[in-house]
Design a protein around this motif. Sequence first.
Motif, mmCIF file in Angstrom:
data_model
loop_
_atom_site.group_PDB
_atom_site.id
_atom_site.type_symbol
_atom_site.label_atom_id
_atom_site.label_comp_id
_atom_site.label_asym_id
_atom_site.label_seq_id
_atom_site.Cartn_x
_atom_site.Cartn_y
_atom_site.Cartn_z
ATOM 1 N N GLY A 200 31.887 44.694 36.141
ATOM 2 C CA GLY A 200 30.891 43.634 36.021
ATOM 3 C C GLY A 200 31.452 42.273 36.368
ATOM 4 N N GLY A 201 30.893 41.258 35.727
ATOM 5 C CA GLY A 201 31.323 39.894 35.979
ATOM 6 C C GLY A 201 30.611 39.286 37.159
ATOM 7 N N PRO A 202 30.835 38.009 37.404
ATOM 8 C CA PRO A 202 30.155 37.332 38.512
ATOM 9 C C PRO A 202 30.626 37.836 39.870
ATOM 10 N N VAL A 203 29.798 37.609 40.873
ATOM 11 C CA VAL A 203 30.179 37.870 42.255
ATOM 12 C C VAL A 203 30.645 36.552 42.853
ATOM 13 N N VAL A 204 31.891 36.518 43.296
ATOM 14 C CA VAL A 204 32.488 35.332 43.898
ATOM 15 C C VAL A 204 32.614 35.592 45.396
ATOM 16 N N SER A 205 32.158 34.666 46.206
ATOM 17 C CA SER A 205 32.192 34.891 47.646
ATOM 18 C C SER A 205 32.564 33.613 48.375
ATOM 19 N N GLY A 206 33.062 33.795 49.603
ATOM 20 C CA GLY A 206 33.427 32.652 50.425
ATOM 21 C C GLY A 206 34.161 33.088 51.666
ATOM 22 N N ALA A 207 34.464 32.131 52.504
ATOM 23 C CA ALA A 207 35.239 32.406 53.710
ATOM 24 C C ALA A 207 36.619 32.917 53.319
ATOM 25 N N PRO A 208 37.187 33.849 54.099
ATOM 26 C CA PRO A 208 38.497 34.413 53.741
ATOM 27 C C PRO A 208 39.571 33.362 53.509
ATOM 28 N N ALA A 209 39.563 32.284 54.294
ATOM 29 C CA ALA A 209 40.570 31.244 54.109
ATOM 30 C C ALA A 209 40.429 30.587 52.739
ATOM 31 N N GLU A 210 39.184 30.330 52.314
ATOM 32 C CA GLU A 210 38.957 29.707 51.014
ATOM 33 C C GLU A 210 39.277 30.671 49.875
ATOM 34 N N VAL A 211 38.972 31.952 50.079
ATOM 35 C CA VAL A 211 39.317 32.961 49.079
ATOM 36 C C VAL A 211 40.829 33.024 48.897
ATOM 37 N N LEU A 212 41.557 33.046 50.006
ATOM 38 C CA LEU A 212 43.012 33.111 49.936
ATOM 39 C C LEU A 212 43.587 31.883 49.239
#
Length: 237
Positions: A200-212
């Motif tokens: 569960g928990g929230p879904v976190v998303s973004g561009a791969p560079a920002e995720v890294l």
Amino acid sequence: MKEIPPTPESFGEIAAAADRLLTGLAGLDDADVAGPSLLPGWTRGHVLSHLARQVPALERLLAWARTGVETPQYAGREARDAEIEAGAHATAATLVAELRASAAHFQRSVEELPAPAWQATVRPFTGELCTPRRILVIRLRELELHHADLDIGYGFADIPDSARQIVLDDLLGYYAAAEHVPDFVLSDSEGALLGRFGTGGPVVSGAPAEVLAWLAGRTTGSALHSTAELPVLPPWL
């Protein structure tokens, strides 16, 4: 725990990362090197000193794999920190020359490592048991992250896709095995699943560079989207 095979393509990723860094250092003077990096408490000189002195440390692990004689990466954290500090205040020319020479030496060391040694088990400073294939990941990761840390115009979005994916996979593997990681789901900006932590928990998303950048502790994650409050990650390394 990410490992990559000892292939010409893997060696090429590391060589290209070192070349990008050395190209970016062209024109830096002593004042630039003495200025602050993006890492708290470290100047650019500290970052460059670390990258140069990391090579003999990693090569001690390669010697362990080649000979079977246990050879720790560092005698301890104090010894590691002292090595970095000792070199951090050198001139820009000296630091760049050290970095260039050490990068070339590392390249020869991995390309000449005998085939059986790639199957040996060693233990890096961070404590995990692995083969020298992991050393390739560590070196690539350090070159790319610290290039961004220097704050000389190279950011996470500038890391080539192939190199960024290796580093991202390494951090995802770290958090998958780490303690005290909150529940959340991680995806890229197109919705492709990158990792699932807990249930569960929230879904976190973004561009791969920002995720890294977020996983590496370099940003607060403000550029990411989360379906609830952004999870607070435990410290990385």
